[in-house]
Design a protein around this motif. Structure first.
Motif, mmCIF file in Angstrom:
data_model
loop_
_atom_site.group_PDB
_atom_site.id
_atom_site.type_symbol
_atom_site.label_atom_id
_atom_site.label_comp_id
_atom_site.label_asym_id
_atom_site.label_seq_id
_atom_site.Cartn_x
_atom_site.Cartn_y
_atom_site.Cartn_z
ATOM 1 N N THR A 95 1.994 4.761 0.479
ATOM 2 C CA THR A 95 1.115 6.522 1.058
ATOM 3 C C THR A 95 1.865 7.087 0.887
ATOM 4 O OG1 THR A 95 1.952 5.125 2.918
ATOM 5 C CG2 THR A 95 -0.350 4.269 2.762
ATOM 6 N N HIS A 131 0.971 -1.075 0.314
ATOM 7 C CA HIS A 131 -0.298 -0.103 -0.211
ATOM 8 C C HIS A 131 1.210 1.606 -0.208
ATOM 9 C CE1 HIS A 131 -3.904 2.260 1.797
ATOM 10 N NE2 HIS A 131 -3.347 3.050 1.425
ATOM 11 N N ALA A 176 -3.852 7.006 -2.092
ATOM 12 C CA ALA A 176 -4.470 7.409 -2.435
ATOM 13 C C ALA A 176 -5.005 7.375 -3.358
ATOM 14 C CB ALA A 176 -3.556 8.899 -2.851
ATOM 15 N N ASP A 177 -5.403 6.517 -4.313
ATOM 16 C CA ASP A 177 -6.350 6.313 -5.369
ATOM 17 C C ASP A 177 -6.944 5.529 -5.118
ATOM 18 O OD1 ASP A 177 -8.377 5.671 -7.914
ATOM 19 O OD2 ASP A 177 -6.156 5.368 -8.739
ATOM 20 N N ALA A 178 -8.217 6.095 -4.426
ATOM 21 C CA ALA A 178 -10.215 5.447 -4.688
ATOM 22 C C ALA A 178 -10.037 4.416 -5.356
ATOM 23 C CB ALA A 178 -11.360 6.122 -4.037
ATOM 24 N N ALA A 179 -9.961 3.616 -7.195
ATOM 25 C CA ALA A 179 -10.658 3.095 -7.547
ATOM 26 C C ALA A 179 -9.193 1.893 -7.278
ATOM 27 C CB ALA A 179 -10.818 3.693 -8.510
ATOM 28 N N ALA A 180 -8.032 2.415 -6.950
ATOM 29 C CA ALA A 180 -7.005 1.545 -6.519
ATOM 30 C C ALA A 180 -7.021 0.254 -5.877
ATOM 31 C CB ALA A 180 -5.554 2.603 -7.110
ATOM 32 N N GLU A 205 0.111 -0.856 -11.454
ATOM 33 C CA GLU A 205 -0.946 -0.037 -11.862
ATOM 34 C C GLU A 205 -2.601 -0.989 -11.773
ATOM 35 O OE1 GLU A 205 -0.098 1.495 -15.254
ATOM 36 O OE2 GLU A 205 0.088 -0.338 -16.434
ATOM 37 N N ARG A 225 3.652 2.489 -19.806
ATOM 38 C CA ARG A 225 3.961 1.764 -18.396
ATOM 39 C C ARG A 225 5.565 1.566 -18.551
ATOM 40 N NH1 ARG A 225 4.257 4.660 -13.884
ATOM 41 N NH2 ARG A 225 3.895 3.340 -12.036
ATOM 42 N N PHE A 285 -0.124 -0.853 -5.136
ATOM 43 C CA PHE A 285 -1.343 -0.533 -4.849
ATOM 44 C C PHE A 285 -1.088 1.106 -4.637
ATOM 45 C CE2 PHE A 285 -2.630 -2.487 -2.128
ATOM 46 C CZ PHE A 285 -3.146 -1.699 -0.592
ATOM 47 N N ASP A 286 -1.422 2.251 -5.456
ATOM 48 C CA ASP A 286 -2.257 3.927 -4.907
ATOM 49 C C ASP A 286 -3.151 3.556 -3.673
ATOM 50 O OD1 ASP A 286 -1.856 6.653 -3.936
ATOM 51 O OD2 ASP A 286 -1.145 6.652 -6.447
ATOM 52 N N THR A 324 5.432 6.768 -4.870
ATOM 53 C CA THR A 324 4.859 6.288 -6.492
ATOM 54 C C THR A 324 6.040 5.697 -6.346
ATOM 55 O OG1 THR A 324 6.906 7.437 -7.535
ATOM 56 C CG2 THR A 324 4.955 9.065 -7.370
#
Length: 151
Positions: free
Chosen positions: A10, A8, A112-116, A92, A41, A109-110, A13
């Motif tokens: 946080t 995760h 900060a990205d809710a979908a990720a 990604e 990518r 996974f990012d 990148t």
């Protein structure tokens, strides 16, 4: 069954976190496949690995370079390990149908990205249902911290 770690992000990148994880992989004498979703990518990760400061040398290659069998780290959009990798890095949200082909899987996974994050939770649930050994890691002030629970 594979050991799958969910990482995760946080604080940094993928480009910043990946070199240190790959450096540890190579120090352990392992080979890695870094699976991306797009050729763009792959190119961005390729450039990031050449530019990283630590470790200062990460030997790697892409399909453009060829000679996969000579590359300890292989960057690709193809779900295979032509370099004989036993460690798989998923970036990604890239997915593989061959989890059992790898001893260890690193799913970055990012946060900060809710979908990720939601997609990572779905991958966690599927991997747990399949019987894989799962760990959850979150970036903290001192680096990666193992947390209880899941993605």
């Amino acid at each position: 069954m594979s050991e799958i770690g969910f990482y995760h992000l946080t604080r940094t990148t993928e480009e910043a976190a990946l070199p240190l994880l790959l450096g540890r992989t190579l120090a352990a004498g392992e080979r890695a496949l870094v699976l991306c979703r797009t050729p763009e990518r792959v190119a961005a990760i390729d450039q990031a690995l050449w530019a990283c400061a630590q470790p200062d040398w990460l030997p790697h290659g892409t399909e453009r370079d060829g000679d996969a069998d000579l590359q300890p780290v292989w960057l690709s959009v193809e779900d295979g390990a032509p370099n004989g990798a036993r460690f798989l890095f998923l970036l990604e949200g890239a997915e593989t149908a061959r989890l059992d082909a790898f001893a260890r899987v690193f799913d970055l996974f990012d946060g900060a990205d809710a979908a990720a994050a939601a997609a990572a939770r779905a991958r966690w649930a599927a991997a747990k249902q399949a019987g894989h050994a799962l760990t959850y890691w979150q970036q903290g002030a001192r680096g990666w911290e193992r947390k209880e629970g899941g993605a």
